[in-house]
Design an enzyme around this catalytic site. Structure first.
Site, short mmCIF file in Angstrom:
data_model
loop_
_atom_site.label_atom_id
_atom_site.label_comp_id
_atom_site.label_asym_id
_atom_site.label_seq_id
_atom_site.Cartn_x
_atom_site.Cartn_y
_atom_site.Cartn_z
N GLU A 186 21.94 -5.64 -14.90
CA GLU A 186 21.81 -4.76 -16.07
C GLU A 186 21.60 -3.33 -15.58
OE1 GLU A 186 18.62 -4.19 -19.75
OE2 GLU A 186 18.60 -6.06 -18.59
N PRO B 184 27.80 -0.38 -26.76
CA PRO B 184 28.07 0.59 -27.81
C PRO B 184 27.69 2.02 -27.44
CG PRO B 184 26.18 -0.77 -28.39
CD PRO B 184 26.79 -1.37 -27.16
N ASN B 185 28.53 2.92 -27.91
CA ASN B 185 28.37 4.37 -27.79
C ASN B 185 28.62 4.91 -26.39
OD1 ASN B 185 27.66 4.80 -30.58
ND2 ASN B 185 25.72 3.81 -30.07
N HIS C 22 21.17 0.91 -16.83
CA HIS C 22 20.97 1.93 -17.85
C HIS C 22 20.97 3.28 -17.17
CE1 HIS C 22 19.98 -1.07 -20.84
NE2 HIS C 22 19.28 -1.67 -19.89
N ALA D 3 22.33 -0.05 -26.79
CA ALA D 3 21.27 -0.38 -27.74
C ALA D 3 21.07 -1.88 -27.92
CB ALA D 3 21.56 0.27 -29.10
N ASN E 239 25.99 -2.57 -18.89
CA ASN E 239 25.14 -1.62 -19.62
C ASN E 239 25.28 -1.98 -21.09
OD1 ASN E 239 23.95 0.49 -21.01
ND2 ASN E 239 24.67 2.05 -19.59
N ARG F 103 11.16 6.33 -22.29
CA ARG F 103 11.71 6.79 -23.56
C ARG F 103 10.89 6.25 -24.73
NH1 ARG F 103 17.87 6.48 -23.87
NH2 ARG F 103 17.37 7.87 -25.61
N TYR G 81 21.89 11.28 -21.00
CA TYR G 81 22.86 10.38 -20.38
C TYR G 81 23.74 11.02 -19.32
CZ TYR G 81 21.38 7.53 -24.29
OH TYR G 81 20.62 6.82 -25.17
N ARG H 242 27.80 12.78 -25.63
CA ARG H 242 26.64 12.23 -26.33
C ARG H 242 25.36 12.52 -25.55
NH1 ARG H 242 24.53 6.23 -26.09
NH2 ARG H 242 22.88 6.38 -27.63
#
Length: 142
Positions: A95, A9-10, A97, A74, A71, A104, A22, A17
């Site tokens: 995975e 998502p996103n 990111h 969230a 990725n 964070r 990012y 964004r």
């Protein structure tokens, strides 16, 4: 060799964004760089903002692809359903990111997916995808 590049998502909003977090690369920029870096590899690129669609894609490629770079966005922090999908497909998943999730907010420092994955790369921006594909190639050729 076929590898799935799966985006959660996103991530369709990359480039606009929170670029300080990012980066300025769009999702298309990242996918283009992957294709250019590994012209001999077949890729399926897929992004969804919906958990079930991501699960369906993992199930779909389990017999046609040799690995996946994922990725989960969230969903990383709470989707047991995605974790179970990764564990059930029996192809290696790395995975990825863009940001360093450990530097964070507290809630981002835990991934429920990582234990089901072959490995995790975070904090290296778009380069993380390149490294993940290289790692998958090494795992698959072993």
């Amino acid at each position: 060799m076929k590898i799935l590049i799966l985006q959660g998502p996103n991530l369709n909003l990359l480039g606009e964004r929170e670029p300080a977090v990012y980066g300025k690369d769009t999702l298309d920029d990242i996918h283009k760089r992957i294709r250019e870096t590994f012209p001999e590899t077949g890729f399926t690129f897929y992004q969804s903002n919906h958990e079930g669609a991501l699960i369906d894609k993992l199930h779909e490629v389990r017999k046609t692809h040799q690995g996946a770079v994922f990725n989960p966005g969230a969903y990383t922090h709470y989707s047991v359903a995605l974790r179970d999908a990764v564990a059930s497909i029996q192809i290696p998943v790395i995975e990825v990111h863009l940001s360093n999730i450990f530097a964070r907010e507290e809630f981002r420092k835990h991934s429920v997916l990582t234990p089901a994955c072959k490995g995790m790369i975070c904090g290296l921006g778009a380069e993380g995808y390149i490294l993940a594909v290289r790692a998958l190639q090494a795992i698959i050729h072993k």
